[in-house]
Design an enzyme around this catalytic site. Structure first.
Site, short mmCIF file in Angstrom:
data_model
loop_
_atom_site.label_atom_id
_atom_site.label_comp_id
_atom_site.label_asym_id
_atom_site.label_seq_id
_atom_site.Cartn_x
_atom_site.Cartn_y
_atom_site.Cartn_z
N ASN A 153 0.82 -1.23 0.00
CA ASN A 153 0.00 0.00 0.00
C ASN A 153 0.84 1.26 0.00
OD1 ASN A 153 -1.42 -2.16 2.11
ND2 ASN A 153 -2.73 -1.47 0.45
N ASN A 165 -6.89 -0.98 13.64
CA ASN A 165 -7.84 -1.88 13.00
C ASN A 165 -7.12 -3.15 12.59
OD1 ASN A 165 -10.20 -2.82 11.93
ND2 ASN A 165 -10.13 -1.59 10.07
N ASP A 171 2.69 -5.03 12.83
CA ASP A 171 1.68 -4.23 12.13
C ASP A 171 2.07 -2.75 12.17
OD1 ASP A 171 -0.60 -3.81 10.61
OD2 ASP A 171 -1.89 -3.50 12.35
#
Length: 427
Positions: free
Chosen positions: A95, A287, A314
């Protein structure tokens, strides 16, 4: 480089020296000797009390933001933060801008990390621009060195697309990674749906959204395997960032049925509950969200019995403009490379050996990386740490500072890393 590391406890279940306190002599990027009271000669001698050595740690989920968002993080800063956190290999999500859906972008990132202290592996996108519509050229990307396929921060919503991806990747023995979230059920959600979300007046992210998507993915995996002649024995589907008790149960059941599935959790998921968000700290906005106490207990159980294969950082860096906002306007994510081990060490309930496996053997097996064993003649691809050392996280090497752990006292300190003939020592 010639180094002699004195009195280090080897923490590597695959090593013949596992659990033993030995001296390590490292020269020209290789472990030359392992023994007691080794002669130093011209070697630089290093030692520290409580020192452990393991195979170099692997982080399966890191957002680097480069190319495109280098003001949040770039490939240089992410490698520095990774090394300081004990990681010698990291998997970067696709991303960026542009998204890693072409060989050009893939090669740009891989070349940047070649031969450095931290190896950069690249997960390529499943769909163009990670928008969930059109497939990327996955065969070309696989041959160009993509270590896995995922839309990263975006879950694959289209069931037919996910099924075809599994069928497409199986003959390549390639890995699909997906984070289970039904976006229709989490639209406008800000935190875990529960008592705390009611008290704060914020729309919740229900556990059901994770559990329904995971059920779908596992059913599609089972369906694809029924029609496939390919079986490498490796995980075909890796489920990223599970967070609920039902998700743990679903993965456990799938493994008992023999499905080639693996999963991970974020280290920070163990440190907080949904009640911690009552103060509206945007550094706690992640999230999947921090869940309830019963979910935390299930995660501990999954770590203990092997249902959960890996722990990840993460790492999701954001600048001030993305986090210093009203809670409902702030972006999801925290940085985690430098704190993942300490957080897991404090909250996972595992001994040093079992915990290290979640950062080493587990990820390496899932990613099809060669085993990394501490033995004479092996590459010096190592992480040095002290699981009992107390330290304060008072400075980050990341470009972004969106972490709830700054200024906190931590237990479990990274002392040094070695890889590709390079070495850093932090005390």
């Amino acid at each position: 480089m010639k180094l002699l590391i004195r009195s280090v406890r080897i923490t590597d279940a695959a090593s013949p020296y596992d659990g033993q306190i030995k001296d390590l002599l490292i020269e020209d990027g290789l472990i030359r000797q392992i023994g007691e009271n080794l002669e130093a000669g011209e070697a630089q001698v290093l030692q520290a009390s409580g020192l452990h050595a393991s195979a170099g740690w692997v982080d399966m989920r890191v957002a680097s933001r480069d190319p495109g968002f280098e003001h949040k993080e770039d490939l240089n800063s992410v490698r520095k933060a990774a090394a300081r956190g004990g990681f010698t290999e990291i998997v970067l999500l696709p991303n960026s801008e542009p998204v890693v859906h072409s060989k050009d972008t893939l090669n740009y990132i891989r070349q940047a990390g070649r031969g450095g202290l931290v190896n950069l592996h690249v997960a390529a996108a499943v769909t163009r621009k990670a928008q969930g519509v059109d497939f990327t050229e996955m065969i070309d990307l696989h041959e160009a060195g993509a270590i896995a396929f995922t839309d990263g921060e975006h879950s694959v919503q289209n069931a037919d697309l996910l099924l075809k991806t599994i069928q497409y990747l199986q003959p390549l023995d390639a890995l699909l990674m997906n984070r289970p979230e039904d976006h229709q059920l989490t639209l406008y959600g800000q935190m875990h749906e529960g008592v705390a979300s009611t008290l704060t007046g914020m729309k919740g992210l229900p556990s059901l959204a994770e559990e329904m998507m995971l059920t779908r993915d596992l059913k599609l995996l089972e369906y694809a395997l029924e029609k496939s002649p390919y079986n490498s024995g490796n995980p075909v589907l890796h489920v990223s960032l599970i967070s609920t008790k039902e998700a743990v149960a679903l993965i456990r059941e799938a493994k008992q049925k023999g499905l080639p599935v693996s999963c991970d959790i974020a280290a920070h998921q163990l440190a907080f509950r949904d009640n911690d968000l009552l103060g509206f700290d945007t550094n706690l906005k992640v999230n999947p969200p921090f869940r309830a106490e019963e979910d935390f207990a299930a995660l501990l159980g999954g770590l203990a019995d092997g249902t959960i294969d890996a722990i990840v950082s993460d790492h999701s860096p954001h600048d001030e403009e993305s986090k210093n906002l009203e809670f409902d306007q702030a972006d999801f994510g925290i940085t985690g490379l430098e704190t993942a081990f300490a957080v897991a060490n404090m909250y996972a309930g595992l001994g040093a050996g079992a915990l290290v496996e979640k950062f080493t053997a587990g990820p390496r097996r899932i990613l099809r990386l060669k085993p990394n064993v501490i033995e004479v003649g092996a590459p010096a691809h190592l992480t040095f740490f002290d699981p009992d050392a107390m330290w304060t996280f008072d400075k980050t090497l990341s470009k972004s500072k969106n972490t709830p752990f700054l200024g906190k006292v931590m237990k479990g300190k990274v002392v040094g890393v070695a890889n590709n003939g390079k070495f850093e020592w932090y005390i």
